[in-house]
Scaffold this motif. Structure first.
Motif, mmCIF file in Angstrom:
data_model
loop_
_atom_site.group_PDB
_atom_site.id
_atom_site.type_symbol
_atom_site.label_atom_id
_atom_site.label_comp_id
_atom_site.label_asym_id
_atom_site.label_seq_id
_atom_site.Cartn_x
_atom_site.Cartn_y
_atom_site.Cartn_z
ATOM 1 N N THR A 177 -48.189 -39.961 30.312
ATOM 2 C CA THR A 177 -47.744 -39.719 31.681
ATOM 3 C C THR A 177 -48.365 -38.438 32.211
ATOM 4 O O THR A 177 -48.394 -37.414 31.516
ATOM 5 C CB THR A 177 -46.203 -39.572 31.719
ATOM 6 O OG1 THR A 177 -45.620 -40.730 31.118
ATOM 7 C CG2 THR A 177 -45.694 -39.416 33.130
ATOM 8 N N HIS A 178 -48.859 -38.512 33.433
ATOM 9 C CA HIS A 178 -49.333 -37.312 34.129
ATOM 10 C C HIS A 178 -48.122 -36.575 34.670
ATOM 11 O O HIS A 178 -47.280 -37.157 35.349
ATOM 12 C CB HIS A 178 -50.274 -37.702 35.274
ATOM 13 C CG HIS A 178 -50.632 -36.563 36.166
ATOM 14 N ND1 HIS A 178 -50.282 -36.547 37.505
ATOM 15 C CD2 HIS A 178 -51.272 -35.400 35.920
ATOM 16 C CE1 HIS A 178 -50.708 -35.422 38.041
ATOM 17 N NE2 HIS A 178 -51.300 -34.711 37.104
ATOM 18 N N VAL A 179 -48.009 -35.287 34.341
ATOM 19 C CA VAL A 179 -46.870 -34.483 34.786
ATOM 20 C C VAL A 179 -47.373 -33.225 35.490
ATOM 21 O O VAL A 179 -48.503 -32.789 35.263
ATOM 22 C CB VAL A 179 -45.960 -34.074 33.592
ATOM 23 C CG1 VAL A 179 -45.319 -35.305 32.963
ATOM 24 C CG2 VAL A 179 -46.715 -33.248 32.562
ATOM 25 N N PRO A 180 -46.547 -32.606 36.340
ATOM 26 C CA PRO A 180 -46.942 -31.345 36.968
ATOM 27 C C PRO A 180 -47.112 -30.240 35.917
ATOM 28 O O PRO A 180 -46.506 -30.288 34.845
ATOM 29 C CB PRO A 180 -45.766 -31.014 37.893
ATOM 30 C CG PRO A 180 -44.983 -32.275 38.026
ATOM 31 C CD PRO A 180 -45.235 -33.071 36.801
ATOM 32 N N ARG A 181 -47.919 -29.255 36.241
ATOM 33 C CA ARG A 181 -48.197 -28.151 35.322
ATOM 34 C C ARG A 181 -46.922 -27.464 34.829
ATOM 35 O O ARG A 181 -46.837 -27.058 33.668
ATOM 36 C CB ARG A 181 -49.118 -27.133 36.008
ATOM 37 C CG ARG A 181 -49.594 -26.022 35.099
ATOM 38 C CD ARG A 181 -50.694 -25.201 35.738
ATOM 39 N NE ARG A 181 -51.872 -25.985 36.033
ATOM 40 C CZ ARG A 181 -52.827 -26.271 35.162
ATOM 41 N NH1 ARG A 181 -52.727 -25.881 33.923
ATOM 42 N NH2 ARG A 181 -53.875 -26.972 35.520
ATOM 43 N N GLU A 182 -45.899 -27.372 35.689
ATOM 44 C CA GLU A 182 -44.655 -26.696 35.300
ATOM 45 C C GLU A 182 -43.976 -27.416 34.133
ATOM 46 O O GLU A 182 -43.333 -26.786 33.291
ATOM 47 C CB GLU A 182 -43.639 -26.636 36.452
ATOM 48 C CG GLU A 182 -44.173 -26.174 37.800
ATOM 49 C CD GLU A 182 -44.872 -27.291 38.576
ATOM 50 O OE1 GLU A 182 -44.205 -28.195 39.104
ATOM 51 O OE2 GLU A 182 -46.116 -27.212 38.662
ATOM 52 N N VAL A 183 -44.086 -28.730 34.079
ATOM 53 C CA VAL A 183 -43.481 -29.505 32.995
ATOM 54 C C VAL A 183 -44.258 -29.297 31.694
ATOM 55 O O VAL A 183 -43.714 -29.410 30.604
ATOM 56 C CB VAL A 183 -43.426 -31.008 33.371
ATOM 57 C CG1 VAL A 183 -42.926 -31.856 32.224
ATOM 58 C CG2 VAL A 183 -42.561 -31.204 34.606
#
Length: 198
Positions: A177-183
């Motif tokens: 899964t592609h996730v935001p950098r914060e995750v």
């Protein structure tokens, strides 16, 4: 320096089976010492202590895992292409962080570094014997290329995608899964720390 509460006899059997070099302890309190890869294991009565440049070399042999793990990965390149590094984290629902790592990987593009980070976390998860992996990274390109949603035209990236799929075949189930950098903060931090320390 990881400390593992375990039966040292069981740990020694696993290390012997993995071809580790096992010797007598250096002090009256040490039961034995073993060297596997770039790690040294020192056994006491109810625990073992893992030392060395790559503790994961021993942890993957000593600790028995299975089940599901979350794998976070991030590659960083300063200059694109430029000095590059990877960061990765394995998180087990029951145990928390199982292992993590960060390392410089030479000069390459950011996309190539992202793939190298994916391969690093997959190799670690395979070494630990997990059955399922849920991968999370902040590279949309890697996530979509690995699933086949996007084509891979670059020969270097195509080769790494093939290797990633080979490693993924070791698992009963997997997802990416592609996730935001914060995750993906910890993996990002490990990659950038490796570049800062280079």
């Amino acid at each position: 320096m990881p400390v593992i509460d375990c039966d040292p006899d069981v740990a020694r059997e696993r290390l012997d089976a993995a071809g580790a070099d096992v010797t007598e302890g250096n002090t009256e309190h040490e039961r034995w010492r073993a060297t596997v890869g770039d790690a040294t294991v020192v056994a006491y009565d109810d625990q073992v202590v893992v030392q060395g440049a790559s503790p994961m070399d021993a942890l993957a042999v000593i600790e028995e895992h299975g089940g599901r793990v979350h794998g976070y990965f991030d590659g960083a390149s300063r200059g694109n292409p430029g000095p590059a590094a990877v960061g990765w984290v394995l998180v087990s629902p029951g145990d928390g962080i199982v292992a993590e790592g960060g390392a410089t990987i030479g000069t390459m593009t950011n996309n190539r570094a992202e793939y190298e980070a994916l391969l690093a976390v997959l190799e670690a998860a395979v070494d630990f014997g997990f059955d399922e992996i849920e991968l999370r990274g902040d590279s949309q390109l890697v996530a979509k290329q690995v699933t086949g949603e996007w084509d891979t035209n670059d020969p270097d990236l195509r080769e790494r995608r093939v290797r990633a799929r080979e490693l993924l075949s070791e698992f009963d189930n997997w997802s990416i899964t592609h996730v935001p950098r914060e995750v993906n903060e910890r993996a990002d931090e490990l990659a950038n720390d490796a570049l800062d320390d280079a």
